[in-house]
Each structure stands twice: as structure tokens, then as C-alpha cells.
Scaffold this active site. Structure first.
Site, PDB file in Angstrom:
ATOM      1  CE  LYS A 125      -4.465  -1.518   1.653  1.00 26.29           C
ATOM      2  NZ  LYS A 125      -5.615  -1.244   2.493  1.00 26.29           N
ATOM      3  CE  LYS A 206      -6.254  -7.599  -1.008  1.00 23.25           C
ATOM      4  NZ  LYS A 206      -7.317  -7.455  -0.081  1.00 23.25           N
ATOM      5  CE  LYS A 209     -13.757  -3.108   1.630  1.00 15.42           C
ATOM      6  NZ  LYS A 209     -12.488  -3.147   2.354  1.00 15.42           N
TER       7      LYS A 209
HETATM    8  N1  AQP Z   1      -9.653 -10.576  -2.943  1.00 17.00           N
HETATM    9  C1  AQP Z   1      -9.981 -11.114  -1.773  1.00 17.00           C
HETATM   10  N2  AQP Z   1     -10.189 -12.452  -1.680  1.00 17.00           N
HETATM   11  C2  AQP Z   1     -10.545 -13.014  -0.491  1.00 17.00           C
HETATM   12  N3  AQP Z   1     -10.731 -12.290   0.647  1.00 17.00           N
HETATM   13  C3  AQP Z   1     -10.538 -10.964   0.581  1.00 17.00           C
HETATM   14  N4  AQP Z   1     -10.642  -9.983   1.501  1.00 17.00           N
HETATM   15  C4  AQP Z   1     -10.338  -8.805   0.924  1.00 17.00           C
HETATM   16  N5  AQP Z   1     -10.052  -8.968  -0.367  1.00 17.00           N
HETATM   17  C5  AQP Z   1     -10.157 -10.311  -0.610  1.00 17.00           C
HETATM   18  C6  AQP Z   1     -11.044 -10.194   2.887  1.00 17.00           C
HETATM   19  O1  AQP Z   1     -12.099  -9.298   3.187  1.00 17.00           O
HETATM   20  C7  AQP Z   1     -12.054  -8.979   4.579  1.00 17.00           C
HETATM   21  C8  AQP Z   1     -12.241  -7.516   4.767  1.00 17.00           C
HETATM   22  O2  AQP Z   1     -11.143  -6.842   4.173  1.00 17.00           O
HETATM   23  P1  AQP Z   1     -10.772  -5.383   4.644  1.00 17.00           P
HETATM   24  O3  AQP Z   1     -11.843  -4.455   4.295  1.00 17.00           O
HETATM   25  O4  AQP Z   1     -10.420  -5.399   6.085  1.00 17.00           O
HETATM   26  O5  AQP Z   1      -9.437  -4.999   3.917  1.00 17.00           O
HETATM   27  P2  AQP Z   1      -8.620  -5.650   2.791  1.00 17.00           P
HETATM   28  O6  AQP Z   1      -8.226  -7.027   3.135  1.00 17.00           O
HETATM   29  O7  AQP Z   1      -7.483  -4.706   2.527  1.00 17.00           O
HETATM   30  O8  AQP Z   1      -9.676  -5.667   1.605  1.00 17.00           O
HETATM   31  P3  AQP Z   1      -9.703  -4.787   0.287  1.00 17.00           P
HETATM   32  O9  AQP Z   1     -10.975  -5.026  -0.412  1.00 17.00           O
HETATM   33  O10 AQP Z   1      -8.437  -4.984  -0.463  1.00 17.00           O
HETATM   34  O11 AQP Z   1      -9.788  -3.314   0.887  1.00 17.00           O
HETATM   35  P4  AQP Z   1      -8.843  -2.075   0.619  1.00 17.00           P
HETATM   36  O12 AQP Z   1      -8.767  -1.938  -0.856  1.00 17.00           O
HETATM   37  O13 AQP Z   1      -9.523  -0.929   1.293  1.00 17.00           O
HETATM   38  O14 AQP Z   1      -7.522  -2.385   1.246  1.00 17.00           O
HETATM   39  C9  AQP Z   1     -10.726  -9.511   5.112  1.00 17.00           C
HETATM   40  O15 AQP Z   1     -10.964 -10.696   5.844  1.00 17.00           O
HETATM   41  C10 AQP Z   1      -9.942  -9.808   3.871  1.00 17.00           C
HETATM   42  O16 AQP Z   1      -9.031 -10.868   4.070  1.00 17.00           O
END
Ligand code: AQP
Length: 347
Positions: A125, A206, A209
Site C-alpha cells: 500500500k 487480489k 475495494k
Molecule cells: N480478494 C480477496 N479475496 C478473499 N478475501 C478478501 N478480503 C479482501 N479482499 C479479498 C477479505 O475481506 C475482509 C475484509 O477486508 P478489509 O476491508 O479489512 O481490507 P482488505 O483485506 O485490505 O480488503 P480490500 O478489499 O483490499 O480493501 P482495501 O482496498 O480498502 O484495502 C478480510 O478478511 C480480507 O481478508
């Protein structure tokens, strides 16, 4: 259920405690749903569950304030619409419970900087960013506090969060060593299927969001059926025509599509491959995966709109969740303060 009943339940001996969080940092995508939310809903029976909308975590990367407020409510509505039951799971907003920020500060003071600098999510990040907040580096300590405050046994997360849960274990062990037995050492629970949903535009990265604004990257949980069809139609595959699971990086696109189909249908890998023996190429595969995704999301989307029609009730549920979460985490925080040598105010 009244708060007092929930408190008794939380204290019930023998019940496994579950904690997990999700950031209101963008439109909830299919990876969040399949890697986390779906499993939370399916396994909420017979456990004491805490699910937190981690807005303190979300602002480690700038969020437009009005948008953050909108996304937080929308995320809460998605969680309830997906099936989290407020009588079985405590769903609350992190900033409503001050113990989380307090725990973070104290745990910062037992966490070596080097542990944080080697976190891969921080490296990813912060790469190519001109300015990186101290909060982004500190993200996993805040997450450790979230988990440890609830004497959590299990942390159901996607694969991307495994390293952070490992760090929470290390922090708990170090605190227990320095100040005496205080925290339960938690375990990550990572389902085999759905643990890593990849971007449709790039199956080596991956689904996230924060990249959902990139055309063709993510499927939003609230996307219209037509949009979902379009996203899958555009999904990157390869120049072959074999519809089987594979570790070959060249075939990561097809593997990802089959993985999505597998976790939604609950079928085994060989059954999934069997479902596609008669498929006419990747076009057919994409259309059929889109179809099961649309079917899975349709009832959630319907309930989501019903919940959003009564935001007052949604806010009441979140207030009740925060009250219960505080009834568990505030005494834990007092124990932590006592252990480190703070004087507690007289009540
Ligand atoms: N691509 C993914 N496949 C499986 N699990 C996923 N998670 C996120 N992306 C995937 C799981 O979703 C939960 C919540 O995630 P988060 O909001 O705490 O943050 P993150 O893991 O950083 O998810 P994002 O979507 O990538 O958010 P941003 O872009 O804001 O950083 C977690 O259990 C995560 O493992």
C-alpha cells in the site's frame, strides 16, 4: 436479545469467541464477500461473534469524509443483508468503542518497529505513494488490539490478512511475557475456497475495494446483473481452452473463475470441472460463473435495499452492537491498564 443477555452469552464458558473486521473503504467487492462475509454468516451459530466495521483502519488511507459516512452505513446494511443476525453476532462500528484506539496505543509500546516494516500489506500500500501516514504502518497494531480486546480464539479472514493475524499473536505473546498472562493468543481461520479472489482484469493481483474504480477489476456486491455479466465477459483468461483448475500462472484467470464458481456452489473441485466438460470455450465459462454470482447476490441486494429504507433501525442495531462490544472490551482494557501500571480513575 437484550444487551444483558448478550453479555452473559459472551461470558459463557466453552464458547469459541470469533472476531473479524472489514473496512468501509470502498464498495464491498466479491472477494470481501467470498473470502470473509459469507463464512462469517455460515459459521455464526454456536459461537460468540464480534464483527467490526473498522473505520479507524479505513482512514489510514485518505477517505472523503461524506463518502466514508455513506460507505459505513452501506457496509453495515450489506452485512445484515448477507445474513449476520444481530441476536447471534455483535455488529458494531470501531470508532463507537473507544477501547480500540486505547488498546492500539498501549500495544504500540510493546511492538518493535521492525515487525511493522516487514508487513507485506504495508509495503504494497505504501509503494509508489508520495506520502504515507504513520497510521498505515500502525494498521496491524490497531488490528491486534481489535482482536485481543475480545479474548478472541478465531479470526476468520481472507489469505491477505494471515500475516496480520500472525502479528497479533506475536504481540499477545510479548505482552503476556512482559506483563503477565492477559490475552488469549488468537488463530487465523482461512477457508480453503474463496480465500483469495483475484482481480478480473489482472488475475495475478487480489481483488480489492480500492481498485474497484478500475474498469473490469472488481465485481461489487451491489452491482446490477447486467454490470456483473459485463465484468465477467471482460475477465482476462488465456489463449487456451482448457477449463480445469491449475497452478500455472499463465492460467490464473480461468483458475480464478473456477474458484469463484466453486465457493458459491459449494461443489468439490472435480465436480466443478465436471460441470464444465460440455462448455463451449471460455465465453461459456464466464457466462455461467456470472449467472451463479448474480443468483447468489440477488437476495442480498433485495434485503440491502429494504434495510436502507429504514436507516433509523439500522442505526439502532449498530448502537446496540457498540453497547455490547463496549461491555466486553472496556473491562478488558481496564485489566490491561492495571497490568501496565496505570492508576484507574475512581468511579
Ligand atoms: N480478494 C480477496 N479475496 C478473499 N478475501 C478478501 N478480503 C479482501 N479482499 C479479498 C477479505 O475481506 C475482509 C475484509 O477486508 P478489509 O476491508 O479489512 O481490507 P482488505 O483485506 O485490505 O480488503 P480490500 O478489499 O483490499 O480493501 P482495501 O482496498 O480498502 O484495502 C478480510 O478478511 C480480507 O481478508
Amino acid at each position: 436479545m437484550q444487551t444483558s443477555e448478550l453479555t452473559r452469552e459472551a461470558a459463557a464458558p466453552g464458547k469459541r469467541r470469533v472476531f473479524s473486521g472489514i473496512q468501509p473503504s470502498g464498495e464491498v467487492q466479491l472477494g470481501n464477500y467470498l473470502g470473509a462475509i459469507k463464512g462469517w454468516v455460515e459459521r455464526q451459530e454456536d459461537k460468540t461473534n464480534f464483527f467490526c466495521l473498522v473505520d479507524l483502519h479505513a482512514i489510514t488511507v485518505y477517505q472523503e469524509p461524506e463518502e466514508l459516512r455513506r460507505q459505513t452505513r452501506s457496509l453495515a446494511a450489506i452485512l445484515f443483508a448477507a445474513g449476520l443476525d444481530p441476536d447471534k453476532s455483535t455488529v458494531f462500528i470501531q470508532s463507537h468503542v473507544p477501547a480500540h484506539a486505547e488498546a492500539c496505543w498501549i500495544l504500540n509500546c510493546v511492538t518493535p518497529m521492525g515487525w511493522l516494516e516487514r508487513m507485506t500489506q504495508f509495503k504494497d500500500k505504501s509503494a509508489n505513494q508520495e506520502r504515507v501516514s504513520a497510521g498505515l504502518l500502525d494498521y496491524p497494531v490497531l488490528m491486534a488490539g481489535d482482536i485481543l480486546l475480545y479474548d478472541t480464539h478465531e479470526v476468520p479472514v481472507g489469505e491477505d490478512q494471515r500475516q496480520h493475524v500472525e502479528l497479533a499473536r506475536d504481540i499477545a505473546e510479548r505482552f503476556n511475557r512482559v506483563y503477565g498472562e492477559t490475552f488469549v493468543v488468537p488463530e487465523a481461520v482461512i477457508a480453503e475456497a474463496g480465500a483469495r479472489v483475484m482481480g478480473l482484469n489482472d488475475p495475478t493481483a487480489k481483488m480489492s475495494k480500492s481498485f474497484s474504480h478500475i474498469r473490469g477489476h472488481a465485481v461489487g456486491v451491489l452491482d446490477e446483473p447486467k454490470e456483473i455479466e459485463r465484468s465477467f465477459k471482460r475477465a482476462v483468461t488465456d489463449s487456451g481452452n482448457e477449463i480445469t483448475f491449475s497452478d500455472d500462472p499463465e492460467r490464473a484467470g480461468v483458475n480464478n473463475l473456477l474458484g469463484i464458481y466453486k465457493v458459491i456452489t459449494g461443489r468439490s473441485s472435480s465436480q466443478v470441472e465436471g460441470d464444465f466438460v460440455d462448455a463451449r470455450g471460455y465465453g461459456d465459462l464466464k457466462a455461467r460463473v456470472a449467472e451463479v454470482v448474480i443468483e447468489e447476490l440477488a437476495p442480498i441486494q433485495k434485503r440491502y435495499h429494504e434495510i436502507m429504507d429504514d436507516v433509523g433501525e439500522l442505526d439502532r442495531l449498530l448502537a446496540r452492537g457498540a453497547e455490547h462490544a463496549a461491555s466486553v472490551s472496556t473491562p478488558k482494557m481496564d485489566e490491561v491498564k492495571e497490568k501496565v501500571g496505570f492508576t484507574l480513575p475512581r468511579s
